[in-house]
Structure formats: structure tokens, C-alpha cells
Design a protein around this motif. Structure first.
Motif, mmCIF file in Angstrom:
data_model
loop_
_atom_site.group_PDB
_atom_site.id
_atom_site.type_symbol
_atom_site.label_atom_id
_atom_site.label_comp_id
_atom_site.label_asym_id
_atom_site.label_seq_id
_atom_site.Cartn_x
_atom_site.Cartn_y
_atom_site.Cartn_z
ATOM 1 N N ALA A 60 0.843 -1.204 0.000
ATOM 2 C CA ALA A 60 0.000 0.000 0.000
ATOM 3 C C ALA A 60 0.879 1.256 0.000
ATOM 4 O O ALA A 60 1.888 1.325 -0.698
ATOM 5 C CB ALA A 60 -0.946 -0.027 1.196
ATOM 6 N N ASP A 61 0.478 2.261 0.807
ATOM 7 C CA ASP A 61 1.281 3.483 0.890
ATOM 8 C C ASP A 61 1.969 3.588 2.251
ATOM 9 O O ASP A 61 2.263 4.658 2.742
ATOM 10 C CB ASP A 61 0.399 4.718 0.645
ATOM 11 N N ASN A 62 2.248 2.426 2.864
ATOM 12 C CA ASN A 62 2.847 2.391 4.200
ATOM 13 C C ASN A 62 4.237 3.036 4.212
ATOM 14 O O ASN A 62 5.011 2.884 3.272
ATOM 15 C CB ASN A 62 3.002 0.941 4.684
ATOM 16 N N THR B 79 6.673 1.743 13.938
ATOM 17 C CA THR B 79 5.513 2.629 13.812
ATOM 18 C C THR B 79 5.211 2.806 12.334
ATOM 19 O O THR B 79 6.051 3.302 11.576
ATOM 20 C CB THR B 79 5.791 4.002 14.453
ATOM 21 N N VAL B 80 4.011 2.362 11.928
ATOM 22 C CA VAL B 80 3.596 2.440 10.526
ATOM 23 C C VAL B 80 2.681 3.648 10.342
ATOM 24 O O VAL B 80 1.710 3.813 11.096
ATOM 25 C CB VAL B 80 2.852 1.160 10.102
ATOM 26 N N PRO C 131 -5.119 2.502 7.355
ATOM 27 C CA PRO C 131 -4.653 1.699 8.497
ATOM 28 C C PRO C 131 -5.330 0.338 8.591
ATOM 29 O O PRO C 131 -6.506 0.195 8.263
ATOM 30 C CB PRO C 131 -5.012 2.579 9.700
ATOM 31 N N ARG C 132 -4.554 -0.640 9.032
ATOM 32 C CA ARG C 132 -5.053 -1.999 9.245
ATOM 33 C C ARG C 132 -4.659 -2.443 10.647
ATOM 34 O O ARG C 132 -3.816 -1.817 11.287
ATOM 35 C CB ARG C 132 -4.466 -2.929 8.209
ATOM 36 N N GLU D 84 2.869 -0.269 15.972
ATOM 37 C CA GLU D 84 1.997 0.872 16.225
ATOM 38 C C GLU D 84 1.582 1.426 14.867
ATOM 39 O O GLU D 84 2.408 1.589 13.978
ATOM 40 C CB GLU D 84 2.736 1.943 17.026
ATOM 41 N N VAL D 85 0.278 1.698 14.713
ATOM 42 C CA VAL D 85 -0.242 2.184 13.436
ATOM 43 C C VAL D 85 -0.794 3.596 13.621
ATOM 44 O O VAL D 85 -1.604 3.839 14.526
ATOM 45 C CB VAL D 85 -1.347 1.258 12.894
ATOM 46 N N GLU D 86 -0.355 4.514 12.764
ATOM 47 C CA GLU D 86 -0.831 5.891 12.808
ATOM 48 C C GLU D 86 -1.409 6.282 11.449
ATOM 49 O O GLU D 86 -0.890 5.857 10.401
ATOM 50 C CB GLU D 86 0.304 6.851 13.176
#
Length: 332
Positions: A270-272, A292-293, A298-299, A320-322
């Protein structure tokens, strides 16, 4: 609290090497043999008035101390493996033991260099027959002890002993030579004990050669000269071991290749983008990662952990997803 008392949904932090118990027994046997030899030489040297025997006996004592450090590290790491006081377990206790042993090895090298230099400048009479006999006996004991301590998984062929949590993965060989030469599989506690014995064996071999040269060709100066050479070699081993274990104790990145692989696996999806990434060794064959992504889509953390399943040795991953607040990048 023990490792087996964990609930199914809890993560364990049991990051000891696959061969931890076996390596601990090897070290204990080697320690017992070294102490027995030390006591026998000290008693024989005192009874028979042999300075060579007495000196070698006390020299064996320094290696007994190093093996004692290694044995204690194994016992302590296993006893406290499930102690929650240690945030990521006790997998690095062996590295601490290796670091301490390397310091002892460095002190031995300095003492050898000093004593050899003094004898080179101020020669003393040498009882060649007694000294050769002691050196040969010491070499035999060192070879037996080295055989006990030889690490069959020295090049990273071991797999972690305890079962990993859901994000653990099958171990793969990684022979890259970046950042500590990918030594995150190696048991540095066992390596330190092995290096101590190997150093003593090297000293015995060099001493035998020098003593034979003095005995038959009158080259007495070779004995202290070889002592200086041996101290330099041992000092280099000690410095290398200090560098390797020191990096681990300071949580240095153990593998640039692994770190790149983590970044590539996440950012290829994706655009991570990774705003933060930390990879470090928590035990032989065990790496931990905190990342930290940042993404527009977000997933759940489990999704990103699944992207890392093919990366070797990752035993503990925290994600950690932001949500990215900027413009979403356009497709190329």
C-alpha cells in the motif's frame, strides 16, 4: 510465575538459546575438570617443589574463574527466564557473561605481556624438562575442555528453544557480513568460555615450541618472546569479543540486512511508511522489533506482522499504526 503459567493470549519472553541446557552442562563439566587440574597442579607443585607446576596451577585458576562466570550466567538466565522484572527476558545474560569473560581474558593478556617482557629483559634459568611436561599436560587438558565447549551451532544453525508467540518464524541462514557479521544466533557465553580455553591451548602450544627450541638449541629467549606474541593474539580475541557482546548489551542494530528487510516488507505494501523502527537482539537466535507504521489506509497490527513472516529470527514484534494526515500519494 513460570513460562507455562501464561495464558494463550499472552506473549512469552523466553529468549534463551536452543542449546541452553546442553551448553550449561558442557560448561559445568569443563569447569569441574579445570578446577580438578588446578588443584592437582598446585598440590603437586608444592609437594615436589616445582615452580612450573605451581605457576601453571594458578594460571588455570584464572580460566576456572572465567568458566565460573559462564556457568553462573547459564544458571541465572534459566532460573529467571520467566521473571517479569526483565522486560525482554534473560536472553542477554549470556552476552553479559561473555563481556565479563572477555574482560578477564584481556587482563590475562596484559599480565602475560608484562611477565614475558620482564623475563625477556631479565632472563631466568628454565627447568626445561619440568616445564615441557607441564605444558604438554596443560595442552591435553585444554584440548579435552575445548572439545566439551565446542559450539556445534557456532555459525547460526540453531533454532530457538522455546515456542515463539504468533509472530515467530522459522529460522533461516543469514550469512551477510554487515553489522557484527549477523552473529545474532551465536551463544556468546559459550563462545567466551571456549575462547578462554582456546587461548590457554594456544599458550601451551607456543610454550612447547619455545621450550623445545631452548632445550635443544639454546634459544632461551624464545620462551618469553613467544609469551609476548601469545598475549597479543589473546588480546585481539578479547577485544573482538568485547566489541561483539558490547554492541548487543547496548542494543545496537544486530543486522542491517534484517532492518532493511523489515522496512522493505512494510513499505512495499500500500502506501505504508515506517516513521520509527528498532531491531535488536534479545537472545541467541531471537530478534525483537518495534515499528511505527504511518498510512492512509490503516489496518490491524496483525496485518503488518503477517508481512514480516519471512524475515528470519524475529521472535517479538510490536506494531503501532498511525493515520497519515497528509495527501495520499498518487499511483505512478
Amino acid at each position: 510465575m513460570t513460562e507455562h503459567s501464561l495464558e494463550p493470549w499472552q506473549r512469552n519472553h523466553f529468549f534463551l538459546a536452543q542449546g541452553h541446557a546442553t551448553n550449561a552442562k558442557r560448561t559445568q563439566w569443563a569447569l569441574g575438570l579445570t578446577i580438578a587440574m588446578m588443584v592437582a597442579e598446585i598440590i603437586a607443585g608444592t609437594v615436589f617443589g616445582s615452580m612450573a607446576l605451581l605457576a601453571d596451577g594458578w594460571h588455570m585458576g584464572s580460566h576456572a574463574a572465567a568458566l565460573g562466570i559462564a556457568a553462573f550466567a547459564y544458571q541465572y538466565a534459566h532460573r529467571h527466564a520467566a521473571n517479569t522484572t526483565y522486560t525482554f527476558g534473560t536472553g542477554k545474560v549470556g552476552d553479559l557473561g561473555g563481556f565479563a569473560s572477555a574482560l578477564v581474558l584481556g587482563v590475562i593478556a596484559v599480565m602475560m605481556a608484562y611477565e614475558s617482557t620482564v623475563r625477556l629483559l631479565t632472563p631466568v634459568p628454565i627447568a626445561f624438562d619440568d616445564a615441557i611436561a607441564v605444558a604438554v599436560l596443560g595442552l591435553v587438558v585444554n584440548l579435552v575442555t575445548a572439545w566439551m565447549l565446542k559450539d556445534d551451532h557456532q555459525h547460526g544453525h540453531d533454532e530457538p528453544e522455546a515456542k515463539h508467540d504468533h509472530h515467530a518464524h522459522e529460522d533461516h541462514h543469514d550469512h551477510a557480513h554487515e553489522h557484527s557479521h549477523e552473529h545474532h544466533h551465536q551463544d556468546h557465553n559459550l563462545r567466551a568460555a571456549y575462547v578462554h580455553v582456546l587461548a590457554d591451548a594456544l599458550t601451551s602450544v607456543l610454550a612447547i615450541g619455545a621450550l623445545l627450541a631452548g632445550r635443544f638449541w639454546g634459544l632461551n629467549w624464545l620462551d618469553p618472546a613467544i609469551g609476548v606474541l601469545g598475549s597479543v593474539i589473546i588480546a585481539r580475541w578479547a577485544w573482538s569479543l568485547l566489541g561483539t557482546t558490547g554492541r548487543i548489551l547496548l542494543d545496537a542494530d544486530p543486522s542491517a540486512k534484517t532492518t532493511r528487510a523489515v522496512r522493505t516488507a512494510i513499505e512495499a505494501d500500500a502506501d505504508n511508511r515506517l516513521a520509527d523502527l528498532h531491531v535488536w537482539r534479545v537472545g541467541p537466535g531471537h530478534l525483537a522489533a518495534v515499528l511505527t507504521v504511518v498510512t492512509h489506509t490503516p489496518r490491524p497490527p496483525a496485518y503488518y506482522k503477517a508481512l514480516l513472516t519471512k524475515i528470519p529470527s524475529l521472535s517479538h514484534v510490536t506494531v503501532e499504526v498511525e493515520v497519515c494526515c497528509g495527501d495520499k500519494p498518487h499511483a505512478a
